[in-house]
Design a protein around this motif. Structure first.
Motif, short mmCIF file in Angstrom:
data_model
loop_
_atom_site.label_atom_id
_atom_site.label_comp_id
_atom_site.label_asym_id
_atom_site.label_seq_id
_atom_site.Cartn_x
_atom_site.Cartn_y
_atom_site.Cartn_z
N ASN A 249 2.20 12.59 -9.41
CA ASN A 249 1.58 13.92 -9.30
C ASN A 249 2.60 15.03 -9.11
O ASN A 249 2.44 16.12 -9.66
N PHE A 250 3.63 14.79 -8.31
CA PHE A 250 4.57 15.86 -7.95
C PHE A 250 5.95 15.70 -8.58
O PHE A 250 6.81 16.55 -8.39
N HIS A 251 6.21 14.61 -9.28
CA HIS A 251 7.49 14.33 -9.94
C HIS A 251 8.67 14.38 -8.97
O HIS A 251 9.77 14.82 -9.32
N VAL B 156 0.84 -1.20 0.00
CA VAL B 156 0.00 0.00 0.00
C VAL B 156 0.87 1.26 0.00
O VAL B 156 0.60 2.22 -0.73
N ALA B 157 1.93 1.25 0.80
CA ALA B 157 2.81 2.42 0.87
C ALA B 157 3.51 2.67 -0.46
O ALA B 157 3.63 3.83 -0.89
N ILE B 158 3.95 1.63 -1.13
CA ILE B 158 4.61 1.81 -2.43
C ILE B 158 3.61 2.34 -3.46
O ILE B 158 3.96 3.20 -4.28
N ALA B 159 2.37 1.87 -3.40
CA ALA B 159 1.34 2.39 -4.32
C ALA B 159 1.10 3.88 -4.07
O ALA B 159 0.97 4.66 -5.01
N ILE B 160 1.06 4.27 -2.81
CA ILE B 160 0.88 5.69 -2.48
C ILE B 160 2.08 6.51 -2.94
O ILE B 160 1.93 7.60 -3.51
#
Length: 102
Positions: free
Chosen positions: A88-90, A77-81
């Protein structure tokens, strides 16, 4: 046979390395690795306390296996986030996430 105290020392060392890494790093992946080090130190404690207090039983080892499973799910889950934040922020720095507040 390795004494149980050696496992406690190893666990404490891993825990403090993980806490230090979490506090000092600003990279999200490095922070995730530090959290995993902390969770691995907890797993070592589960197994060591089981061996110390209840040598013939396996409850501590079952807790360890359950904790490893939860850690794997948490990491996925953390890697997906982190991937979505990077898209989104590059950037994978914590400073970029502060832009989400505005």
């Amino acid at each position: 046979m390795v004494p149980v105290e050696c496992f406690f020392v190893l666990s404490a060392l891993l825990f403090f390395i993980g806490v230090f890494g979490f506090i000092t790093r600003r990279n999200l992946i490095a922070m995730l690795i530090s959290v995993e080090l902390i969770l691995n130190s907890v797993d070592i404690n589960f197994a060591a306390f089981n061996r110390l207090l209840f040598p013939g039983q396996f409850e501590g080892f079952f807790f360890t296996l359950f904790s490893i499973g939860v850690s794997a799910a948490e990491t996925a889950v953390a890697i997906a986030i982190i991937i979505n934040v990077y898209r989104n922020f590059h950037s994978d720095q914590v400073n970029c996430i502060e832009n989400m507040k505005n």
